[in-house]
Write a protein that holds these residues in place. Structure first.
Motif, short mmCIF file in Angstrom:
data_model
loop_
_atom_site.label_atom_id
_atom_site.label_comp_id
_atom_site.label_asym_id
_atom_site.label_seq_id
_atom_site.Cartn_x
_atom_site.Cartn_y
_atom_site.Cartn_z
N LEU A 107 12.74 40.26 41.51
CA LEU A 107 14.12 39.81 41.45
C LEU A 107 14.20 38.29 41.47
CD1 LEU A 107 15.70 42.40 43.91
CD2 LEU A 107 15.57 42.49 41.41
N ASP A 108 13.10 37.61 41.77
CA ASP A 108 13.13 36.15 41.80
C ASP A 108 11.81 35.58 41.26
OD1 ASP A 108 11.59 36.57 44.28
OD2 ASP A 108 13.54 36.91 45.22
N LYS A 120 7.84 31.71 50.48
CA LYS A 120 7.70 30.25 50.51
C LYS A 120 8.20 29.69 51.84
CE LYS A 120 9.93 28.98 46.68
NZ LYS A 120 10.40 29.99 45.73
N LEU A 177 10.12 22.29 46.98
CA LEU A 177 9.76 23.70 46.76
C LEU A 177 10.12 24.53 47.99
CD1 LEU A 177 6.18 23.77 45.17
CD2 LEU A 177 8.30 24.55 44.15
N GLY A 178 10.85 25.60 47.81
CA GLY A 178 11.18 26.47 48.93
C GLY A 178 12.40 26.03 49.71
N THR A 186 18.07 30.26 45.70
CA THR A 186 18.84 31.14 46.59
C THR A 186 20.32 30.79 46.52
OG1 THR A 186 16.94 31.36 48.05
CG2 THR A 186 19.09 31.90 48.99
N ARG A 210 21.74 32.11 43.46
CA ARG A 210 21.94 33.57 43.56
C ARG A 210 23.27 33.87 44.23
NH1 ARG A 210 19.02 36.92 47.40
NH2 ARG A 210 17.54 35.20 47.53
N VAL A 252 18.17 37.41 39.94
CA VAL A 252 18.31 35.98 39.66
C VAL A 252 16.91 35.40 39.71
CG1 VAL A 252 19.33 33.80 40.39
CG2 VAL A 252 20.62 35.92 40.63
N LYS A 253 16.27 35.38 38.54
CA LYS A 253 14.88 34.98 38.50
C LYS A 253 14.76 33.47 38.54
CE LYS A 253 13.51 39.06 36.08
NZ LYS A 253 12.82 39.68 35.00
N SER A 254 13.66 33.03 39.08
CA SER A 254 13.37 31.61 39.07
C SER A 254 13.20 31.15 37.63
CB SER A 254 12.08 31.37 39.85
OG SER A 254 11.50 30.18 39.41
N ASP A 266 15.60 24.76 35.38
CA ASP A 266 14.62 24.17 36.29
C ASP A 266 13.81 23.17 35.47
OD1 ASP A 266 12.50 23.48 37.90
OD2 ASP A 266 12.23 25.49 38.71
N TYR A 274 11.57 21.16 36.52
CA TYR A 274 10.36 20.79 37.25
C TYR A 274 9.20 20.44 36.32
CZ TYR A 274 6.71 21.19 40.84
OH TYR A 274 5.67 20.94 41.69
N LEU A 294 14.74 20.84 54.22
CA LEU A 294 14.23 21.75 55.22
C LEU A 294 14.68 21.28 56.59
CD1 LEU A 294 10.57 22.08 53.93
CD2 LEU A 294 12.46 23.64 53.52
N LEU A 334 13.92 23.49 59.45
CA LEU A 334 13.39 24.82 59.76
C LEU A 334 13.78 25.32 61.14
CD1 LEU A 334 9.93 24.22 58.10
CD2 LEU A 334 11.70 25.78 57.31
N PRO A 335 14.10 26.60 61.26
CA PRO A 335 13.98 27.61 60.21
C PRO A 335 15.13 27.59 59.21
CG PRO A 335 14.81 28.63 62.20
CD PRO A 335 14.57 27.19 62.53
N ARG A 359 18.20 25.25 56.81
CA ARG A 359 18.23 24.21 55.79
C ARG A 359 19.44 23.33 56.05
NH1 ARG A 359 14.31 26.98 55.17
NH2 ARG A 359 13.39 27.75 53.24
#
Lengths: 343, 157
Positions: A164-165, A221, B34-35, B40, B43, B55-57, B77, B79, B125, B127-128, B130
């Protein structure tokens, strides 16, 4: 699918960063194949650079054509058809192969066929002497795709689940980047994982706790980032993160494969795509196949990744069935697999 | 304006909120490592737009396209771009239309070739969780930002 008269098809693959050409003969099987990998070209950038990829395909296509024909002992006029990958993939890269393939077929006055890249991967195990019969379950894991497919026959594909991602291979590449490793990331993470201890850190196995056959690797990630932020940056931590990340991906793929085999009752499992070269995954799937009483097939490593042989094979079957492209050049960056015509 | 997003659900919720403030022709930049949660957030936005599928990267394909009612959404993207010139090469301008919505990850790879965005969101980030920093276009409506902030659902502070 072999016949008494030879029908020789040139296959051209240029959907991403490999230029692959091959000649498949309907009577004698694969006659020759040649590949040029662009991995070195893209390594400095940490991933495939679309513009560089297209230019490099254009540069390598004709030398590889000469190479593959010479290895097969054929001249251009011995070709009965030309098949090229028309999608899905990077549009510029696809167009390089599609333009060359369609033009060559026109010049030789033979039929041309646009092949779906994923159909090539699904049918790649049929290039082997020990080939699976239809139907089979295919786990396709690469940098661009993670799919479980019910393969009933050529062009009869049911997508049972998909990512899905992020694709599994993409997750490997991105985690490699986070760990400061080079490109391509899959082999680098796998090598580091060998030295690490899975289980010291604990990552989830995404979407295994609920029904369904879809995958999601994007969230891993965050877990990698969290562990890296909370621990001193040293070789042991990095190796243990790589080991647990790999274990999480492999176990997730395993759980979904097992579920798909039980739900479909299929007796054969084919594993293809670049990530299927991963040794930890191969041994886990071998164990799974013994436990489930099914046979598992891995195409030889060079046909797990992108190659021209699988395109020549798929193209040959469809051309023999009378399918052909009109005199136009088209590429489809997005092309749903389950819209293909069955044979 | 800066918001703390404690978890994935909060990132998704911000994406959903943001959709209400976009209109056809809008351009949104998404920055972050990244991450950091860029895809997200997209999405969440697509869920608000009525898209229920994957919702693909777009890292591999450069752009993913979503046909929504009366609107096409393009999720980029950049990148993998090595030079902003490559935007022209893949026909980037054809995507920026009055009936399309463009969300762009890694806009810095596009350099000056990209027009100014209506919104720019930076995810960091923390963490945990954003942290999200939201800016509107220069000369944009400052009240819009406080509206997005005040409309933020529970879980975002």
């Amino acid at each position: 699918m072999q016949s008494n008269t030879s029908f020789r098809v040139l296959g051209i693959e240029t959907s991403c960063d490999e230029t692959g050409l091959a000649v498949f003969d309907s009577r004698y099987g694969l006659l020759a194949h040649a590949l040029h990998s662009q991995v070195q070209l893209h390594a400095d950038y940490g991933g495939v650079v679309p513009e560089l990829a297209s230019r490099d395909h254009i540069r390598k296509l004709l030398p590889l054509l000469r190479e593959v024909l010479s290895a097969a002992g054929l001249g251009r006029s011995d070709l009965d058809g030309v098949a090229y990958t028309a999608g899905p993939g990077l549009v510029g890269a696809l167009l390089a192969g599609a333009a060359a393939g369609r033009a060559l077929a026109w010049a030789l006055d033979v039929p041309a066929l646009a092949v779906h890249h994923m159909e090539g991967h699904l049918l790649a195990p049929l290039l082997e002497a020990d080939r699976p019969e239809f139907p089979f379950l295919c786990l396709l894991v690469s940098g661009g795709h993670t799919q479980l497919i019910d393969v009933a026959g050529i062009g009869r594909y049911g997508i049972l689940g998909e990512s899905l991602d992020d694709a599994a291979g993409e997750a490997f590449d991105k985690v490699a980047k986070m760990l400061g490793l080079g490109y391509p990331g899959g082999p680098a993470v796998a090598a580091l994982a060998e030295r690490g201890m899975p289980g010291r850190f604990r990552f989830p196995r995404p979407m295994t706790d609920r029904p369904g056959l879809d995958f999601s690797f994007s969230g891993l990630k965050t877990h990698v980032l969290q562990v890296l932020a909370a621990h001193p940056d040293n070789a042991d931590v990095r190796a243990d993160v790589a080991a647990e990340f790999q274990a999480a991906v492999v176990e997730t793929l395993l759980v979904k494969c097992r579920r798909a085999l039980r739900e479909t009752g299929l007796q054969r499992l084919v594993v293809s795509g670049g990530v299927s070269a991963n040794r930890a995954m191969r041994s886990a799937l071998r164990v799974l196949s013994e436990e489930e009483g099914v046979r598992v097939y891995f195409p030889r490593l060079e046909f797990c990744t992108d190659n021209g042989a699988m395109i020549a094979y798929a193209g040959c079957q469809r051309l023999l069935a009378g399918q052909a492209e009109p005199l136009r050049i088209a590429a489809y960056p997005r092309w749903p697999l389950d819209t293909l015509a069955p044979l | 304006m800066r918001l703390f997003l404690p978890d994935e659900a909060a990132t998704l919720a911000l994406g959903r909120r943001l959709f209400e403030f976009l209109k056809p022709g809008s351009l949104v930049f998404l920055r972050g490592t990244l991450g950091a949660g860029k895809t997200t957030l997209v999405r969440g936005l697509l869920r608000a737009a009525g898209h229920q599928g994957a919702v693909k990267s777009p890292t591999f394909t450069l752009v993913e396209e979503y046909a929504l009612p009366g609107l096409t959404l393009y999720h980029f993207d950049l990148y993998r771009l090595t030079s902003p010139d490559e935007l022209e090469w893949f026909g980037f301008r054809d995507y920026l239309r009055s009936d399309s919505l463009c969300l762009i990850e890694w806009p810095e790879r596009g350099g000056d070739t990209l027009p100014a965005p209506d919104f720019s969101i930076e995810l960091e980030l923390d963490l945990p969780g954003r942290a999200a920093t939201i800016e509107t276009a220069p000369g944009g409506d400052p009240e819009l930002l406080s509206e997005i902030g005040s409309a933020a659902p529970p879980g975002i502070s």
